[in-house]
Design an enzyme around this catalytic site. Structure first.
Site, PDB file in Angstrom:
ATOM      1  N   LYS A   1       7.839 -37.244 -24.425  1.00 56.16           N
ATOM      2  CA  LYS A   1       8.952 -36.288 -24.556  1.00 56.16           C
ATOM      3  C   LYS A   1      10.292 -37.025 -24.498  1.00 56.16           C
ATOM      4  CE  LYS A   1       7.206 -32.179 -25.094  1.00 56.16           C
ATOM      5  NZ  LYS A   1       6.229 -31.664 -24.132  1.00 56.16           N
TER       6      LYS A   1
ATOM      7  N   LYS B   1      -6.315 -30.580 -37.944  1.00 52.07           N
ATOM      8  CA  LYS B   1      -6.702 -29.324 -37.306  1.00 52.07           C
ATOM      9  C   LYS B   1      -5.664 -28.235 -37.504  1.00 52.07           C
ATOM     10  CE  LYS B   1      -5.263 -29.987 -32.546  1.00 52.07           C
ATOM     11  NZ  LYS B   1      -5.705 -29.780 -31.183  1.00 52.07           N
TER      12      LYS B   1
ATOM     13  N   LYS C   1       0.120 -24.617 -34.967  1.00 50.75           N
ATOM     14  CA  LYS C   1       1.383 -23.945 -35.295  1.00 50.75           C
ATOM     15  C   LYS C   1       2.326 -24.889 -36.024  1.00 50.75           C
ATOM     16  CE  LYS C   1       1.185 -21.640 -31.456  1.00 50.75           C
ATOM     17  NZ  LYS C   1       0.684 -21.202 -30.407  1.00 50.75           N
TER      18      LYS C   1
HETATM   19  P1  AMP Z   1      -1.255 -24.937 -28.612  1.00 46.42           P
HETATM   20  O1  AMP Z   1      -1.142 -23.694 -29.432  1.00 46.42           O
HETATM   21  O2  AMP Z   1      -1.134 -26.150 -29.453  1.00 46.42           O
HETATM   22  O3  AMP Z   1      -0.390 -24.916 -27.398  1.00 46.42           O
HETATM   23  O4  AMP Z   1      -2.759 -24.996 -28.099  1.00 46.42           O
HETATM   24  C1  AMP Z   1      -3.230 -24.276 -26.997  1.00 46.42           C
HETATM   25  C2  AMP Z   1      -4.705 -24.588 -26.839  1.00 46.42           C
HETATM   26  O5  AMP Z   1      -5.418 -24.047 -27.952  1.00 46.42           O
HETATM   27  C3  AMP Z   1      -5.036 -26.085 -26.843  1.00 46.42           C
HETATM   28  O6  AMP Z   1      -5.029 -26.634 -25.571  1.00 46.42           O
HETATM   29  C4  AMP Z   1      -6.436 -26.117 -27.407  1.00 46.42           C
HETATM   30  O7  AMP Z   1      -7.374 -25.900 -26.395  1.00 46.42           O
HETATM   31  C5  AMP Z   1      -6.469 -24.927 -28.325  1.00 46.42           C
HETATM   32  N1  AMP Z   1      -6.290 -25.291 -29.754  1.00 46.42           N
HETATM   33  C6  AMP Z   1      -5.146 -25.278 -30.463  1.00 46.42           C
HETATM   34  N2  AMP Z   1      -5.362 -25.601 -31.757  1.00 46.42           N
HETATM   35  C7  AMP Z   1      -6.700 -25.839 -31.863  1.00 46.42           C
HETATM   36  C8  AMP Z   1      -7.587 -26.202 -32.937  1.00 46.42           C
HETATM   37  N3  AMP Z   1      -7.136 -26.362 -34.183  1.00 46.42           N
HETATM   38  N4  AMP Z   1      -8.902 -26.356 -32.676  1.00 46.42           N
HETATM   39  C9  AMP Z   1      -9.374 -26.162 -31.418  1.00 46.42           C
HETATM   40  N5  AMP Z   1      -8.611 -25.816 -30.380  1.00 46.42           N
HETATM   41  C10 AMP Z   1      -7.294 -25.646 -30.581  1.00 46.42           C
END
Ligand code: AMP
Length: 329
Positions: free
Chosen positions: A111, A194, A197
């Protein structure tokens, strides 16, 4: 029953990656553990969101987690900033957290590199707040991804250090926890990587049917298999991975056979995938709307969660104050 606590970053709408990678396991966990879920709005302040932003994202996340199936009667869901005793523990833990070790945390260094004009103390003490969130409830387990592993080590270090300094056996060391043996990685529709957002390739649980269809029909493919039973290149494998998550086994097998026989039409596969994603999302989407339109119910659930979590944290803090030497005159 073992206590599991999990923080949720209020970073906008949930997508299929969040659902299959995290939320689904929460829904199952609440039947097997004494679970608590909280929306980490204090943590989100490190990026300086606007007041409107905080309110909206916390409300969105609350509605979406409930719509996915978090049952507040089984597992309290609360907003971090509603549980004030955690702040006090954050202060106590900060007194025994050292600059050098906090500066060495990889996510802090990352960060500090990516936002050099906002290297604030909240960012530096992110691990102590995270430790306070968990230790305040004396949780046994925390479901975390790889990126949080170092924060978990810091949490255990702070717990041990507190016990050592005060010569008590008070805090237990929370374990990192993976509900599923194998982590699910949900791919995006842009051919590689993957779903996420920030990648701009996400299908959100609140997307309507037309939006889902548009996104799926745009998915990257190739010109088709050129050999019988050939291995699928990544963009195609990604479509099959999504199919395996939302479609029936029969549907999966049908398209898999077609691929192996070289008779597949990607347009048909995409139409089916869009339809199955929509069928999966539709009931969740309806519940999201219902929760979003019922401010009173959201407020009641958040209050109920906050009361349970405050009671639990306050119980710990009463003992912590006593141990540290803050005793009423
Ligand atoms: P985020 O939206 O990036 O803060 O992700 C929150 C949680 O969602 C992460 O810690 C992962 O466990 C899960 N996650 C987000 N994107 C993926 C993905 N494409 N595949 C699997 N798990 C995901």
């Amino acid at each position: 029953m073992e206590k599991v606590i999990s923080g949720i970053r209020p970073t906008g709408n949930l997508h299929l990656g969040n659902y299959f990678g995290a939320v689904k396991s929460f829904i199952e966990m609440q039947n097997n553990y004494e679970c608590m879920f909280f929306i980490a709005d204090w943590h989100s302040l490190t990026t300086h969101p606007t007041p409107e932003n905080i309110r909206r994202s916390v409300r969105t996340i609350l509605a979406e987690y409930l719509a996915c199936g978090i049952d507040p009667d089984k597992a309290p869901i609360y907003i971090q900033s509603d549980v004030k005793p955690v702040l006090e523990l954050y202060l106590f833990l900060n007194m025994n957290a050292y600059l050098g070790e906090l500066e060495r945390v990889t996510s802090f260094k990352e960060k500090a590199r990516t936002q050099p004009d906002n290297v604030n103390a909240g960012l530096l003490t992110y691990p102590t707040l995270m430790a306070a969130d968990v230790l305040a409830h004396k949780a046994d387990k925390v479901p975390v991804g790889k990126d949080q592993e170092q924060n978990m080590e810091m949490m255990r270090l702070f717990a041990r250090r507190f016990n050592r300094i005060y010569n008590v056996d008070f805090f237990k060391e929370p374990a990192s926890f993976h509900f599923y043996d194998k982590a699910v990685k949900v791919p995006g529709l842009d051919g590689s990587g993957k779903m996420g957002k920030s990648e701009g390739n996400a299908i959100y649980l609140c997307d309507d049917e037309a939006t889902i269809k548009k996104k799926v029909m745009r998915a990257v493919t190739d010109s088709g298999p050129t050999k019988l039973n050939q291995e699928k290149p990544e963009p195609i494998q990604n479509l099959f991975t999504l199919l395996s998550l939302v479609s029936s086994q029969d549907t999966y097998d049908y398209f898999n056979d077609q691929y192996n026989q070289m008779t597949i039409r990607y347009g048909d596969l995409k139409k089916q995938l869009a339809q199955d994603i929509n069928a999966f999302c539709a009931p969740i989407r309806e519940r999201i709307t219902a929760y979003q339109n019922d401010e009173e119910q959201l407020a009641r659930i958040a209050k109920q969660g906050a009361e349970k979590a405050t009671e639990s944290a306050e119980k710990t803090l009463r003992q912590v104050r006593e141990i540290i030497g803050f005793r009423p005159y």
